[in-house]
Motif scaffolding. Sequence first.
Motif, PDB file in Angstrom:
ATOM      1  N   GLU A  24     -12.976 -13.422  17.616  1.00 42.14           N
ATOM      2  CA  GLU A  24     -12.028 -14.476  17.256  1.00 42.14           C
ATOM      3  C   GLU A  24     -11.158 -14.029  16.087  1.00 42.14           C
ATOM      4  O   GLU A  24     -11.524 -13.151  15.322  1.00 42.14           O
ATOM      5  CB  GLU A  24     -12.772 -15.753  16.840  1.00 42.14           C
ATOM      6  N   ARG A  25     -10.025 -14.668  15.973  1.00 41.14           N
ATOM      7  CA  ARG A  25      -9.135 -14.548  14.809  1.00 41.14           C
ATOM      8  C   ARG A  25      -8.833 -13.097  14.425  1.00 41.14           C
ATOM      9  O   ARG A  25      -8.938 -12.711  13.264  1.00 41.14           O
ATOM     10  CB  ARG A  25      -9.722 -15.299  13.610  1.00 41.14           C
ATOM     11  N   ALA A  26      -8.458 -12.316  15.398  1.00 44.34           N
ATOM     12  CA  ALA A  26      -8.078 -10.933  15.112  1.00 44.34           C
ATOM     13  C   ALA A  26      -6.722 -10.900  14.420  1.00 44.34           C
ATOM     14  O   ALA A  26      -5.749 -11.457  14.921  1.00 44.34           O
ATOM     15  CB  ALA A  26      -8.039 -10.128  16.405  1.00 44.34           C
ATOM     16  N   LYS A  27      -6.672 -10.266  13.270  1.00 51.29           N
ATOM     17  CA  LYS A  27      -5.430 -10.098  12.511  1.00 51.29           C
ATOM     18  C   LYS A  27      -5.301  -8.609  12.192  1.00 51.29           C
ATOM     19  O   LYS A  27      -6.148  -8.051  11.496  1.00 51.29           O
ATOM     20  CB  LYS A  27      -5.463 -10.920  11.222  1.00 51.29           C
ATOM     21  N   LEU A  28      -4.243  -7.980  12.713  1.00 53.47           N
ATOM     22  CA  LEU A  28      -4.144  -6.530  12.642  1.00 53.47           C
ATOM     23  C   LEU A  28      -2.782  -6.088  12.130  1.00 53.47           C
ATOM     24  O   LEU A  28      -1.767  -6.729  12.396  1.00 53.47           O
ATOM     25  CB  LEU A  28      -4.384  -5.922  14.031  1.00 53.47           C
ATOM     26  N   HIS A 112       2.830  -7.037  10.457  1.00 53.83           N
ATOM     27  CA  HIS A 112       2.343  -6.158  11.506  1.00 53.83           C
ATOM     28  C   HIS A 112       2.569  -4.685  11.203  1.00 53.83           C
ATOM     29  O   HIS A 112       1.970  -3.819  11.839  1.00 53.83           O
ATOM     30  CB  HIS A 112       2.968  -6.542  12.840  1.00 53.83           C
ATOM     31  N   ARG A 113       3.441  -4.411  10.215  1.00 54.99           N
ATOM     32  CA  ARG A 113       3.641  -3.035   9.754  1.00 54.99           C
ATOM     33  C   ARG A 113       3.656  -3.025   8.235  1.00 54.99           C
ATOM     34  O   ARG A 113       4.256  -3.893   7.611  1.00 54.99           O
ATOM     35  CB  ARG A 113       4.945  -2.451  10.294  1.00 54.99           C
ATOM     36  N   SER A 167       0.608  -4.425  18.798  1.00 57.47           N
ATOM     37  CA  SER A 167       1.861  -4.743  19.484  1.00 57.47           C
ATOM     38  C   SER A 167       1.844  -6.149  20.060  1.00 57.47           C
ATOM     39  O   SER A 167       2.858  -6.869  20.022  1.00 57.47           O
ATOM     40  CB  SER A 167       2.117  -3.733  20.605  1.00 57.47           C
ATOM     41  N   GLU A 168       0.703  -6.566  20.599  1.00 56.27           N
ATOM     42  CA  GLU A 168       0.586  -7.916  21.144  1.00 56.27           C
ATOM     43  C   GLU A 168       0.802  -8.969  20.056  1.00 56.27           C
ATOM     44  O   GLU A 168       1.481  -9.965  20.267  1.00 56.27           O
ATOM     45  CB  GLU A 168      -0.795  -8.101  21.782  1.00 56.27           C
ATOM     46  N   LEU A 169       0.227  -8.741  18.898  1.00 52.86           N
ATOM     47  CA  LEU A 169       0.402  -9.681  17.799  1.00 52.86           C
ATOM     48  C   LEU A 169       1.839  -9.672  17.289  1.00 52.86           C
ATOM     49  O   LEU A 169       2.407 -10.720  16.978  1.00 52.86           O
ATOM     50  CB  LEU A 169      -0.570  -9.342  16.659  1.00 52.86           C
ATOM     51  N   ALA A 170       2.428  -8.487  17.202  1.00 53.83           N
ATOM     52  CA  ALA A 170       3.790  -8.373  16.678  1.00 53.83           C
ATOM     53  C   ALA A 170       4.803  -9.036  17.609  1.00 53.83           C
ATOM     54  O   ALA A 170       5.812  -9.590  17.151  1.00 53.83           O
ATOM     55  CB  ALA A 170       4.157  -6.904  16.472  1.00 53.83           C
ATOM     56  N   HIS A 324       2.428 -12.463   3.204  1.00 55.38           N
ATOM     57  CA  HIS A 324       2.303 -11.013   3.362  1.00 55.38           C
ATOM     58  C   HIS A 324       1.445 -10.404   2.258  1.00 55.38           C
ATOM     59  O   HIS A 324       0.540  -9.639   2.505  1.00 55.38           O
ATOM     60  CB  HIS A 324       3.699 -10.400   3.362  1.00 55.38           C
ATOM     61  N   LEU A 325       1.726 -10.766   1.045  1.00 57.78           N
ATOM     62  CA  LEU A 325       0.980 -10.217  -0.083  1.00 57.78           C
ATOM     63  C   LEU A 325       0.625 -11.340  -1.041  1.00 57.78           C
ATOM     64  O   LEU A 325       1.346 -12.333  -1.148  1.00 57.78           O
ATOM     65  CB  LEU A 325       1.823  -9.174  -0.838  1.00 57.78           C
ATOM     66  N   VAL A 326      -0.493 -11.179  -1.746  1.00 61.17           N
ATOM     67  CA  VAL A 326      -0.825 -12.105  -2.816  1.00 61.17           C
ATOM     68  C   VAL A 326      -0.868 -11.317  -4.110  1.00 61.17           C
ATOM     69  O   VAL A 326      -1.272 -10.162  -4.136  1.00 61.17           O
ATOM     70  CB  VAL A 326      -2.195 -12.795  -2.564  1.00 61.17           C
ATOM     71  N   SER A 327      -0.414 -11.935  -5.174  1.00 58.46           N
ATOM     72  CA  SER A 327      -0.397 -11.237  -6.454  1.00 58.46           C
ATOM     73  C   SER A 327      -1.789 -11.174  -7.037  1.00 58.46           C
ATOM     74  O   SER A 327      -2.628 -12.031  -6.798  1.00 58.46           O
ATOM     75  CB  SER A 327       0.533 -11.963  -7.435  1.00 58.46           C
TER      76      SER A 327
END
Length: 340
Positions: A24-28, A112-113, A167-170, A324-327
């Motif tokens: 579940e919840r794949a984040k790549l 994604h990149r 690629s699927e996620l992007a 995208h980023l957290v400080s």
Amino acid sequence: MASEPLWRITPQDLDKLMATLEVERAKLSRCTLTAGSQLRVACNDAPTIHYGLQGSGWVFVNDEPPIQLTRHTLVIVPPGKFLVIAGSDHAFRSRRCLGSLHGDIFIPGSSHRCSVGEGEPSVAFVCGSFRAFYGAAVDLFASLTTPIIEKFDVHDQLDQIMNYAVSELAAEDVGGGPMSAALLKLVLLALLRRCLTSVNPWVERFSILSDPPIARAFAGMASRPSDQHTVQSLSHSVGLSRSAFMARFVVAFGESPISLLRRVRMRYAAELLAANALSIDQVALQAGYQSRSSFTRTFRRHYGSNPSGYRAEALRPSDANPAHLVSGSPTFGESTADEQ
């Protein structure tokens, strides 16, 4: 040199167990680093996965020895670990150097990149987070405390699978999330196959695999949650006395068979409710309950809502969108019911 594990799960038992695996919840993200650059990965409440595509780099996880990330190397880091991934460079082999680094922290899957540094990349890899469960209830990595490191090769084609998943996620197309989770499941299945042959120590760190009869009993309850399982029927199915079965089951899972069976059934019922293809009475039967009232009471205790309310909430669209980023710049090594 690694020694042969003290035990091996049988291919038949592993096959049954693998059939219950869910991701579940794949984040790549596909990441590249130049020599001398580094990527600080956020401490995550889920396992993180890192697969080398090209070149060479280093993975530093808390107080673990540095892990070389080369092509076809798979590294899975347990939840709650802060890590740094560095492009190949002598300076980064010293943890003292990493401890003084500051800057943003990357959240896997938030873009994604991700490219760090200027010039030719030293290492390219897929970085991500995910959840994996046996029988929708037992966290595959719950007992893992140190990273898994396993080397594959070009014939395994895991690099192609990982690239396809990213690629699927992007693409953000319909079904991209389930597709990427299914592709990541292929990677984890390839890893679990190594339980039959690998001499690396991670094999002995999965408590569920350390006792094949108990793993077989769990696979039975997870693959057939509607069956009328009892401690007696489960112990008999694997040739153990009731008392021995109970004791060994608790050692492997940290809870009793009936308690775990209840969780398996509730997770299965939740999936059926979210799919919205069966009536609540049918869901209750599929989850092993002859009485709708008994099912509803147990489900309410487990999820805090009635089955109908859970279904309505599950069907509500979600617009969550991670940053995208957290400080931040933490110091390296700091880890920021009723049964019938």
